[in-house]
Scaffold this motif. Sequence first.
Motif, PDB file in Angstrom:
ATOM      1  N   MET A   5     -11.274 -24.930  19.065  1.00 17.49           N
ATOM      2  CA  MET A   5     -10.679 -23.995  19.427  1.00 17.49           C
ATOM      3  C   MET A   5     -10.585 -22.772  18.746  1.00 17.49           C
ATOM      4  O   MET A   5     -10.337 -22.948  17.453  1.00 17.49           O
ATOM      5  N   THR A   6     -10.654 -21.250  19.353  1.00 12.46           N
ATOM      6  CA  THR A   6     -10.160 -20.339  18.471  1.00 12.46           C
ATOM      7  C   THR A   6      -8.942 -20.093  18.419  1.00 12.46           C
ATOM      8  O   THR A   6      -8.069 -20.477  19.412  1.00 12.46           O
ATOM      9  N   LYS A   7      -8.320 -19.300  17.538  1.00 15.14           N
ATOM     10  CA  LYS A   7      -6.685 -18.930  17.654  1.00 15.14           C
ATOM     11  C   LYS A   7      -6.277 -18.276  19.010  1.00 15.14           C
ATOM     12  O   LYS A   7      -5.472 -18.146  19.805  1.00 15.14           O
ATOM     13  N   ASP A   8      -7.375 -17.395  19.350  1.00 18.54           N
ATOM     14  CA  ASP A   8      -7.332 -16.429  20.733  1.00 18.54           C
ATOM     15  C   ASP A   8      -7.181 -17.290  21.806  1.00 18.54           C
ATOM     16  O   ASP A   8      -6.245 -17.099  22.676  1.00 18.54           O
ATOM     17  N   GLN A   9      -8.035 -18.351  21.908  1.00 20.51           N
ATOM     18  CA  GLN A   9      -8.218 -19.325  23.078  1.00 20.51           C
ATOM     19  C   GLN A   9      -6.678 -20.025  23.347  1.00 20.51           C
ATOM     20  O   GLN A   9      -6.258 -20.045  24.254  1.00 20.51           O
ATOM     21  N   VAL A  10      -6.006 -20.533  22.102  1.00 11.15           N
ATOM     22  CA  VAL A  10      -4.914 -21.145  21.967  1.00 11.15           C
ATOM     23  C   VAL A  10      -3.912 -20.186  22.364  1.00 11.15           C
ATOM     24  O   VAL A  10      -3.258 -20.562  23.295  1.00 11.15           O
ATOM     25  N   ARG A  11      -3.945 -19.146  22.118  1.00 12.78           N
ATOM     26  CA  ARG A  11      -2.936 -17.790  22.476  1.00 12.78           C
ATOM     27  C   ARG A  11      -2.913 -17.748  23.875  1.00 12.78           C
ATOM     28  O   ARG A  11      -1.886 -17.621  24.599  1.00 12.78           O
ATOM     29  N   SER A  12      -4.209 -17.686  24.546  1.00 11.07           N
ATOM     30  CA  SER A  12      -4.151 -17.417  25.997  1.00 11.07           C
ATOM     31  C   SER A  12      -3.706 -18.767  26.723  1.00 11.07           C
ATOM     32  O   SER A  12      -3.301 -18.448  27.900  1.00 11.07           O
ATOM     33  N   ILE A  13      -3.918 -19.957  26.297  1.00  8.11           N
ATOM     34  CA  ILE A  13      -3.584 -21.212  26.839  1.00  8.11           C
ATOM     35  C   ILE A  13      -1.980 -21.217  26.819  1.00  8.11           C
ATOM     36  O   ILE A  13      -1.112 -21.313  27.899  1.00  8.11           O
ATOM     37  N   LEU A  14      -1.404 -20.715  25.830  1.00  9.81           N
ATOM     38  CA  LEU A  14      -0.027 -20.772  25.591  1.00  9.81           C
ATOM     39  C   LEU A  14       0.719 -19.622  26.447  1.00  9.81           C
ATOM     40  O   LEU A  14       1.922 -19.856  27.160  1.00  9.81           O
ATOM     41  N   THR A  15      -0.046 -18.483  26.587  1.00  2.41           N
ATOM     42  CA  THR A  15       0.534 -17.460  27.629  1.00  2.41           C
ATOM     43  C   THR A  15       0.491 -18.058  28.940  1.00  2.41           C
ATOM     44  O   THR A  15       1.538 -17.809  29.900  1.00  2.41           O
ATOM     45  N   MET A  16      -0.731 -18.630  29.461  1.00  2.64           N
ATOM     46  CA  MET A  16      -0.765 -19.209  30.755  1.00  2.64           C
ATOM     47  C   MET A  16       0.412 -20.321  30.895  1.00  2.64           C
ATOM     48  O   MET A  16       0.956 -20.283  31.932  1.00  2.64           O
ATOM     49  N   GLN A  17       0.779 -21.008  29.819  1.00  4.50           N
ATOM     50  CA  GLN A  17       1.540 -22.335  30.123  1.00  4.50           C
ATOM     51  C   GLN A  17       2.993 -21.532  30.346  1.00  4.50           C
ATOM     52  O   GLN A  17       3.878 -22.043  31.103  1.00  4.50           O
ATOM     53  N   LYS A  18       3.261 -20.552  29.535  1.00  4.63           N
ATOM     54  CA  LYS A  18       4.552 -19.893  29.359  1.00  4.63           C
ATOM     55  C   LYS A  18       4.766 -19.155  30.999  1.00  4.63           C
ATOM     56  O   LYS A  18       5.791 -19.147  31.491  1.00  4.63           O
ATOM     57  N   ASN A  19       3.930 -18.449  31.264  1.00  4.97           N
ATOM     58  CA  ASN A  19       3.878 -17.579  32.591  1.00  4.97           C
ATOM     59  C   ASN A  19       4.078 -18.653  33.861  1.00  4.97           C
ATOM     60  O   ASN A  19       4.677 -18.318  34.723  1.00  4.97           O
ATOM     61  N   ASN A  20       3.502 -19.854  33.905  1.00  9.43           N
ATOM     62  CA  ASN A  20       3.421 -20.813  34.980  1.00  9.43           C
ATOM     63  C   ASN A  20       4.326 -22.026  34.903  1.00  9.43           C
ATOM     64  O   ASN A  20       4.719 -22.652  35.707  1.00  9.43           O
ATOM     65  N   HIS A  21       5.042 -21.969  33.795  1.00 10.48           N
ATOM     66  CA  HIS A  21       5.991 -22.973  33.363  1.00 10.48           C
ATOM     67  C   HIS A  21       7.282 -23.198  34.293  1.00 10.48           C
ATOM     68  O   HIS A  21       7.943 -22.213  34.564  1.00 10.48           O
ATOM     69  N   LEU A  22       7.276 -24.319  34.868  1.00 14.15           N
ATOM     70  CA  LEU A  22       8.665 -24.703  35.770  1.00 14.15           C
ATOM     71  C   LEU A  22       9.604 -25.310  34.890  1.00 14.15           C
ATOM     72  O   LEU A  22       9.558 -26.565  34.375  1.00 14.15           O
ATOM     73  N   PHE A  23      10.772 -24.296  34.869  1.00 17.00           N
ATOM     74  CA  PHE A  23      11.863 -25.092  33.908  1.00 17.00           C
ATOM     75  C   PHE A  23      12.737 -25.910  35.027  1.00 17.00           C
ATOM     76  O   PHE A  23      12.628 -26.017  36.162  1.00 17.00           O
ATOM     77  N   LEU A  24      13.500 -26.842  34.161  1.00 15.55           N
ATOM     78  CA  LEU A  24      14.426 -27.797  34.939  1.00 15.55           C
ATOM     79  C   LEU A  24      15.082 -27.180  36.000  1.00 15.55           C
ATOM     80  O   LEU A  24      15.380 -27.508  36.963  1.00 15.55           O
ATOM     81  N   GLY A  25      16.133 -26.157  35.524  1.00 16.33           N
ATOM     82  CA  GLY A  25      16.745 -25.372  36.519  1.00 16.33           C
ATOM     83  C   GLY A  25      16.051 -24.874  37.887  1.00 16.33           C
ATOM     84  O   GLY A  25      16.580 -25.175  38.864  1.00 16.33           O
TER      85      GLY A  25
END
Lengths: 127, 297
Positions: free
Chosen positions: B74-94
């Motif tokens: 993977m490229t660093k840009d691809q990693v960043r885009s996945i991390l952003t997607m994860q962050k935006n869609n992450h369901l926190f415990l609360g």
Amino acid sequence: MKHKVLIVDDSAALARQLQNVLAEMDEYEVVGSAADGAQAIKMYKTLNPDVVLMDIVMPMMDGLQSLRTILKLDASAKVVMISSLGGVGSKVEEALRLGAQNVISKPFDKEQIYSVLKKIFESDSRQ
Amino acid sequence: MGIQFFGEFLIERWVITRDQLLEAVELQEYRNTRFGDMAVEKGFITQQQAKQVNERQRVEDLRFGDLAVQMGFMTKDQVRSILTMQKNNHLFLGESLLELGHITDDILERELEFFEEEQKKLADSNVPVPEGIDGSHVVSACMDLTRKMFLRVGGMIIKLGDGHLLPKNDNGNVEQSSDLHVLVSVPIVSGVPVRYILGVSSDIAVQLASNIIGQDATRESEALVEDAVREFCNMVCGNVAARLAKQGFDVDIAPPESLEKMPVSDDVRVVVKYPVRVTSGLVDVRFLALHAAGAET
């Protein structure tokens, strides 16, 4: 009548700390102290405690294995795990899935012990 | 109270029940897509490559994305885009508890405030680690929590100097080592093995024991005092494991063991020593790490 407590910890210092904390509370009486999971099972059978305070990481037989066996012997057993390995998704989560009533993280304050035990017996008396 | 996840904090305070927590965690697991699965879904890597990264993670303690870049998948840009997607869609415990109706907004807000206040006491502060050793994240977390646990558990303030690598076959202060009454070692595995080693003089050992058992330990047996120091090390390293787990690292610790003498650096192992200042008594903290991954401690 006092609630009978069984302490299970391979650390003699930690076991002593729990004994000292519980000695300050009128409602509880420490009936035994086991140094590993296997000894805890034997003592559970003979002492029939109302609650078990048990470390997770121990040599010989760890707290999770012991918890499983104690709950097989007595499905209504009240076991509170004590661990420094915080983190749902790990041994702590496994203990809860197996049926531990609660998990107290180390280092703990005596207030944490008071509050967890109090709630266990409060919820018990409501049932 | 040690380092906890929010869910443990809530059940310890009986805000939610054990079953409610487990239900909320299950909902999170169902909703929160893992990095590797998301990368495959987006077509950045193949299933086979994801499997290779997972296998490599067993021996190298790096996050999936970092490893995928290192392996050229993977490229660093691809990693960043996945991390952003994860962050935006992450369901926190609360959020999960709210969605399931196990907690209300106002209680969640109140508990989060308490939780942050409590965890601040053990918050992460970076301790510099000398270059060239594997497992530097473990060493840094151990030193930070050693300092905090001395205060929290032992009621003592310790000051840390800069960590340095000891020369080969050098004990790093032999005359001081002989004054160390109790030596304890804890094996920690987070990708590569690191050994945490704490040495304390007898007065420090007794003070730690007194604070742990809740009574004066001056007249207690040597075995109990030594056991208390082992338990102290267990608390430090257990909380290190909890902190690093929160940061996404998989860490395992073995029960603490007593040592006869301080280990030395040799061909495959390095010793990192941190000078420690205390008002009275002696504290010595060291780490046994590896020069090269694959060798054994």
